[in-house]
Write an enzyme that holds these catalytic residues in place. Sequence first.
Site, mmCIF file in Angstrom:
data_model
loop_
_atom_site.group_PDB
_atom_site.id
_atom_site.type_symbol
_atom_site.label_atom_id
_atom_site.label_comp_id
_atom_site.label_asym_id
_atom_site.label_seq_id
_atom_site.Cartn_x
_atom_site.Cartn_y
_atom_site.Cartn_z
ATOM 1 N N GLY A 50 0.831 -1.196 0.000
ATOM 2 C CA GLY A 50 0.000 0.000 0.000
ATOM 3 C C GLY A 50 0.867 1.247 0.000
ATOM 4 N N GLN A 55 2.752 9.841 1.423
ATOM 5 C CA GLN A 55 4.013 9.112 1.246
ATOM 6 C C GLN A 55 4.706 9.463 -0.058
ATOM 7 O OE1 GLN A 55 2.087 5.115 2.248
ATOM 8 N NE2 GLN A 55 4.129 4.909 3.117
ATOM 9 N N CYS A 96 6.036 -0.177 7.023
ATOM 10 C CA CYS A 96 5.550 0.974 6.253
ATOM 11 C C CYS A 96 6.676 1.409 5.323
ATOM 12 C CB CYS A 96 5.181 2.104 7.220
ATOM 13 S SG CYS A 96 4.591 3.593 6.396
ATOM 14 N N LEU A 97 6.352 1.677 4.066
ATOM 15 C CA LEU A 97 7.404 2.072 3.119
ATOM 16 C C LEU A 97 8.104 3.356 3.553
ATOM 17 C CD1 LEU A 97 5.836 1.320 -0.398
ATOM 18 C CD2 LEU A 97 7.467 -0.049 0.902
ATOM 19 N N HIS A 138 -4.525 0.913 7.649
ATOM 20 C CA HIS A 138 -3.188 1.529 7.719
ATOM 21 C C HIS A 138 -3.107 2.734 6.782
ATOM 22 C CE1 HIS A 138 1.434 1.024 7.694
ATOM 23 N NE2 HIS A 138 1.209 1.907 6.744
ATOM 24 N N GLU A 139 -3.577 2.551 5.535
ATOM 25 C CA GLU A 139 -3.459 3.636 4.549
ATOM 26 C C GLU A 139 -4.388 4.807 4.888
ATOM 27 O OE1 GLU A 139 -0.952 3.450 2.651
ATOM 28 O OE2 GLU A 139 -0.573 1.340 3.067
ATOM 29 N N HIS A 142 -2.804 7.080 7.253
ATOM 30 C CA HIS A 142 -1.845 8.015 6.644
ATOM 31 C C HIS A 142 -2.518 9.335 6.251
ATOM 32 C CE1 HIS A 142 2.050 6.120 6.236
ATOM 33 N NE2 HIS A 142 1.538 4.995 5.762
HETATM 34 ZN ZN ZN Z 1 2.480 3.215 5.729
#
Ligand code: ZN
Length: 181
Positions: A50, A55, A96-97, A138-139, A142
């Site tokens: 994701g 991000q 998380c990226l 999660h997304e 963000h």
């Molecule tokens: Zn993340």
Amino acid sequence: MPVDVEKLVLVKYPDPCLRKICEDITVFDDELIAIAERMLDLMRAHHGVGLAGPQVGLLKRIFVCNPTPDETGNEMVIINPVIGETSGAVVAEEGCLSLPQVTVNVRRAQRCVLRAVDLTGKPFSKTIDDLPARICQHETDHLVGKLILDYQSPADQIANRRILKVLEEEYRKLGKTRRAR
Ligand code: ZN
């Protein structure tokens, strides 16, 4: 202001844009499609499940996801998401990226209803569970500036302390030109 889609790159902790509140998307045009494609490319390039607007430095309520990153065909673009009607609770380790090498045990609803619109602005809702439900929660976090760091137990904080220091140092070295937003 038009977005320079080619310049969208993965933003990492502690970039302040990861803590900002995103705005709803109201224009459904070719630029939005280009943004979504760029985000899908970046998610694939980084082997993520994701990736949310902040991000890539974009403070808009959009995320892309793919619960099966090794296969194509399951990618989704989610716009203006709202998580509703949750049930169950599961604790699982998340990464998380934007926080490479950081892991946190996060309690999430096992099932939820996702309400959103698609790339044409058409509303939809679907009941999702397990990994897709976890990714969407999660997304969606963000999009209100919430990170897995906010769920850390004292043990997670100790385990992640060193890598967070490294990320903070790398961010300082990036210099002002790169991080000017
Ligand atoms: Zn993340």
